[in-house]
Design an enzyme around this catalytic site. Structure first.
Site, mmCIF file in Angstrom:
data_model
loop_
_atom_site.group_PDB
_atom_site.id
_atom_site.type_symbol
_atom_site.label_atom_id
_atom_site.label_comp_id
_atom_site.label_asym_id
_atom_site.label_seq_id
_atom_site.Cartn_x
_atom_site.Cartn_y
_atom_site.Cartn_z
ATOM 1 N N GLY A 135 0.396 -1.380 -0.499
ATOM 2 C CA GLY A 135 0.058 -0.008 -0.060
ATOM 3 C C GLY A 135 0.934 0.978 -0.125
ATOM 4 C CG HIS A 149 1.650 -2.854 -15.095
ATOM 5 N ND1 HIS A 149 1.601 -4.316 -14.192
ATOM 6 C CD2 HIS A 149 2.599 -3.042 -16.216
ATOM 7 C CE1 HIS A 149 2.008 -4.703 -15.492
ATOM 8 N NE2 HIS A 149 2.433 -4.492 -15.714
HETATM 9 C C1 GRF Z 1 3.228 -0.862 -7.930
HETATM 10 O O1 GRF Z 1 4.211 -1.143 -8.040
HETATM 11 C C2 GRF Z 1 2.189 -1.360 -8.694
HETATM 12 O O2 GRF Z 1 2.600 -1.057 -9.419
HETATM 13 C C3 GRF Z 1 2.245 -2.679 -8.680
HETATM 14 O O3 GRF Z 1 2.061 -3.765 -7.563
HETATM 15 C C4 GRF Z 1 2.860 -2.171 -6.465
HETATM 16 C C5 GRF Z 1 2.508 -2.293 -5.095
HETATM 17 O O4 GRF Z 1 3.014 -1.554 -4.500
HETATM 18 N N1 GRF Z 1 0.533 -3.699 -9.491
HETATM 19 P P1 GRF Z 1 2.580 -0.915 -2.954
HETATM 20 O O5 GRF Z 1 1.198 -2.113 -2.419
HETATM 21 O O6 GRF Z 1 1.885 0.810 -3.783
HETATM 22 O O7 GRF Z 1 3.639 -0.685 -2.584
#
Ligand code: GRF
Length: 196
Positions: free
Chosen positions: A11, A108
Site C-alpha cells: 500500500g 503498472h
Molecule cells: C506497484 O509496483 C504497482 O505498480 C503494482 O503493485 C505494486 C504495489 O505496491 N501493480 P504498493 O502496494 O503500492 O506498495
C-alpha cells in the site's frame, strides 16, 4: 464525490495518493480503501491515515460476480465516483467495469505493453532491457491492456537487482500516479472517447 483505492499488498502507492490528495487539496478525496486480502499491510496504513477500509475475502463468494456485487454495494454506500487500482492483484470483472466504465485507473510497473501481468520488474531484468518504467492506464477487461494515459522510464543499471529496480520503480510511481490522478480530477485528462 469521492475516490476509492483498491490494493492487495503493502500500500505504498495508496499512502502516497492519500498524502498528496490532502496536501494538494484535490477536488475529490480518497475516502475508501478496498482490499481482497484481510491481512494486507495496506489496512494498517488506512487506519493510520483514517481512511475507511473494507476487506473482502473472495473465497466467501460463489462467483466473481457475487464478490464484485458486494464491493459495488459498499462503493455505492460511500458515494464513490472513481476507482484507483494500486497493487490490486485481481482482474476487474464485468460487474465493476460496467458500473465504473472509464472511471478506473491502474498503475503498472513497466512500460506497457511490455511485461504485462505479475512480477513486471523481474520480467524486465530477465529479458535484459536497458529501460523499463511505469505506466498509468485506463482499466478495461484485459490484464494491463487498457489505453495508456502516461508513462515514465526507469534505467536498468549494471548490477541491478530485483529489489533495487523495484525501489526505483516505486519512487517513480509515487510521483507519477498522484500527478495523473490530479489531472484527471481537474479535467486535463479525459476518458477514451471524450467527455465524462
Ligand atoms: C506497484 O509496483 C504497482 O505498480 C503494482 O503493485 C505494486 C504495489 O505496491 N501493480 P504498493 O502496494 O503500492 O506498495
Amino acid at each position: 464525490m469521492s475516490i476509492a483505492v483498491f490494493a492487495s499488498g503493502d500500500g505504498s502507492n495508496f499512502e502516497m495518493l492519500v498524502e498528496k490528495s490532502r496536501r494538494q487539496g484535490w477536488p475529490q478525496s480518497i475516502t475508501l480503501l478496498i482490499t481482497d486480502r484481510p491481512g494486507a499491510r495496506v489496512l494498517e496504513r488506512a487506519k493510520r491515515l483514517e481512511v475507511a477500509a473494507v476487506a473482502f475475502r473472495p473465497p466467501d463468494y460463489e462467483t466473481k460476480a457475487a464478490y464484485e456485487e458486494a464491493i459495488l454495494s459498499v462503493l455505492r454506500e460511500h458515494g464513490i465516483q472513481r476507482i484507483l487500482l494500486a497493487g490490486y492483484m485481481r482482474i476487474v470483472g464485468p460487474v465493476l467495469l460496467g458500473a465504473y466504465r472509464w472511471r478506473i485507473l491502474n498503475i503498472h510497473p513497466s512500460l506497457l505493453p511490455a511485461f504485462q501481468g505479475k512480477d513486471a520488474p523481474e520480467q524486465a531484468l530477465d529479458y535484459g532491457v536497458r529501460w523499463t518504467g511505469v505506466t498509468v492506464h485506463w482499466v478495461d477487461e484485459g490484464i494491463d491492456t487498457g489505453p495508456i494515459i502516461d508513462q515514465k522510464p526507469v534505467l536498468v543499471e549494471p548490477g541491478e537487482t530485483v529489489e533495487s529496480l523495484r525501489r526505483k520503480i516505486q519512487f517513480v510511481e509515487h510521483n507519477l500516479y498522484p500527478a495523473v490522478v490530479r489531472k484527471w480530477l481537474t479535467g486535463e485528462i479525459l476518458p477514451p472517447g471524450g467527455s465524462e
